[in-house]
Design an enzyme around this catalytic site. Sequence first.
Site, PDB file in Angstrom:
ATOM      1  CD  GLU A 266      42.852  47.156  35.216  1.00 47.10           C
ATOM      2  OE1 GLU A 266      42.657  45.785  35.573  1.00 47.10           O
ATOM      3  OE2 GLU A 266      42.433  48.001  35.964  1.00 47.10           O
TER       4      GLU A 266
ATOM      5  CE  LYS B 157      36.467  42.959  41.850  1.00 44.10           C
ATOM      6  NZ  LYS B 157      36.580  43.023  40.307  1.00 44.10           N
TER       7      LYS B 157
ATOM      8  NE  ARG C 169      40.869  43.333  44.915  1.00 46.22           N
ATOM      9  CZ  ARG C 169      40.935  42.293  43.721  1.00 46.22           C
ATOM     10  NH1 ARG C 169      42.083  42.444  43.110  1.00 46.22           N
ATOM     11  NH2 ARG C 169      39.818  41.589  43.697  1.00 46.22           N
TER      12      ARG C 169
HETATM   13  N1  PLP Z   1      41.196  44.272  36.627  1.00 46.14           N
HETATM   14  C1  PLP Z   1      40.012  44.546  36.778  1.00 46.14           C
HETATM   15  C2  PLP Z   1      39.274  45.717  36.412  1.00 46.14           C
HETATM   16  C3  PLP Z   1      38.920  43.291  37.327  1.00 46.14           C
HETATM   17  O1  PLP Z   1      37.660  43.706  37.576  1.00 46.14           O
HETATM   18  C4  PLP Z   1      39.537  42.397  37.768  1.00 46.14           C
HETATM   19  C5  PLP Z   1      38.506  41.458  38.482  1.00 46.14           C
HETATM   20  O2  PLP Z   1      38.629  41.299  39.960  1.00 46.14           O
HETATM   21  C6  PLP Z   1      40.814  41.829  37.859  1.00 46.14           C
HETATM   22  C7  PLP Z   1      41.622  42.939  37.151  1.00 46.14           C
HETATM   23  C8  PLP Z   1      41.439  40.748  38.209  1.00 46.14           C
HETATM   24  O3  PLP Z   1      41.532  40.960  39.878  1.00 46.14           O
HETATM   25  P1  PLP Z   1      41.377  39.482  40.512  1.00 46.14           P
HETATM   26  O4  PLP Z   1      42.492  38.518  39.766  1.00 46.14           O
HETATM   27  O5  PLP Z   1      41.818  39.880  41.876  1.00 46.14           O
HETATM   28  O6  PLP Z   1      40.130  38.888  40.423  1.00 46.14           O
HETATM   29  C1  COI Z   2      36.245  39.235  39.053  1.00 44.53           C
HETATM   30  O1  COI Z   2      37.052  38.814  38.239  1.00 44.53           O
HETATM   31  O2  COI Z   2      36.005  38.739  40.050  1.00 44.53           O
HETATM   32  C2  COI Z   2      35.603  40.326  38.765  1.00 44.53           C
HETATM   33  O3  COI Z   2      35.110  41.222  39.386  1.00 44.53           O
HETATM   34  C3  COI Z   2      35.566  40.754  37.136  1.00 44.53           C
HETATM   35  C4  COI Z   2      34.141  41.198  36.563  1.00 44.53           C
HETATM   36  C5  COI Z   2      34.433  41.463  35.076  1.00 44.53           C
HETATM   37  C6  COI Z   2      33.482  40.011  36.638  1.00 44.53           C
END
Ligand code: PLP
Ligand code: COI
Length: 341
Positions: free
Chosen positions: A220, A184, A82
Site C-alpha cells: 500500500e 492504525k 478497527r
Molecule cells: N492504509 C493506510 C496506511 C492508511 O493510513 C489509511 C487511512 O486510514 C488507509 C489505508 C485507508 O483506510 P480507510 O479507508 O479506512 O480510511
Molecule cells: C485517513 O485516511 O483517515 C488516514 O488516516 C490517512 C492519513 C494519511 C491522513
Amino acid sequence: MEKKNIDWGNLGFAYMPTEKRYVSNYKDGAWDDGCLTEDDKVVISECAGVLQYAQTVFEGMKAYTTEDGRTVVFRPDLNAKRLKDSAERLEMPAFPEDRFLDAIRQLVKANEAYVPPYGSGASLYIRPYIFGTNPVIGVKPADEYQFRAFTTPVGPYFKGGVKPLTIKVSDFDRAAPHGTGHIKAGLNYAMSLHAIVTAHEEGYDENMYLDSATRTYVEETGGANFLFITKDNTVVTPKSNTILPSITRRSLIYVAEHYLGLKVEERPVPFEEVKDMAECGLCGTAAVISPVGKIVDHGKEICMPSGMTQMGPITQKLYDTLTGIQMGRLEAPEGWIMEIK
Ligand code: PLP
Ligand code: COI
C-alpha cells in the site's frame, strides 16, 4: 444550522481547530464518563508512554452534508472496531464500540457548523485516538490512557484534487511480516516519514511499498490502499496481512460488485502485474479515490493507459458511486450511514 464563514472550496488537508473535542480518561482499569471540552491542549507527564514508546493508535473518518441537508458519518462502526483491534495489538484498553459511536455523535453535533456544505467538495475529518499518559520508563504498556477525538474541516488530501499522481516504488519498508502494518498505530506512520520526505524531495506524490519479506508484491502507500483495474474491467486489490484493512477499500469492493456489476479480485498482487493494468487508484478516507497516472520503479516508468490528466473510466464510476452514497445522492447499503440528529 448556520455554517462557519470558511472558504470551503479552497481547504487543503490541514488542521483547523474547531470548537469542541471529546475526551475520556482511563485509570484504575476503567474509562471515565467522558465529555466534550473546548480545551485543545493535552497536558501529560514528560515520561508518558506515548512520548517514550509511541503507544498510540488512531482512526480517521469523515462527516458530510448530504444533498438534502442532513449531517452524516460514513461507516463509523467499522472505525470503532478497527480502533479496538489496534488498541489490543498495542496492549492498550479498547474504547467500547458503543461509547465510540456515542462520542462521535456528540462531537459532530457539537461541531456541526464546521461540517462543510453540500457541493463544496470538502468534509469534516474526524480523528479519534488513544494514547498512554502515565510515566513509563521500562519497556511496558502504560496503565493510564486518554481517548480523544477532534474534528477539522478538510479538502482533498493530494494537492490538485483529482489530478493523477506519480508514485515511487519505495526502497524503504512500511511494515514487517507479523508486525503492526494491519493496525492504525502512530508508529507505522513514524516509520514512513523519512520515505515520504524523500519521495517528495524527488518530485513524487507518494510511495508504493512492496512486501518487505520478498519485495515482489504490492502492499500500500503511507496512507491508502491500492486498487487496480485490469484491461477487462476487473477490480484487483492487494490482499496482505501487513496492510491496513481500509474501510474505503472494503466499501468500494461492495460498490464494484453490487452497484456496478464488476468482477473483483482480492488477492496478492505481484508488482510484475502492475505494468499490465489499465487503471490505478489510491483509496482511503483522506484519499477517497485518488487516481495514479504513473508508477516509477528505480527509473523505469509504468504509465497507466488512463493517462495523466483524468481518472480512468472505471475509477471514475467507483468514485461517483461511493461519493454518491456518502452525500446521499444514492441509496446506501443498510447500516453504512450514521445520521447526526
Ligand atoms: N492504509 C493506510 C496506511 C492508511 O493510513 C489509511 C487511512 O486510514 C488507509 C489505508 C485507508 O483506510 P480507510 O479507508 O479506512 O480510511
Ligand atoms: C485517513 O485516511 O483517515 C488516514 O488516516 C490517512 C492519513 C494519511 C491522513
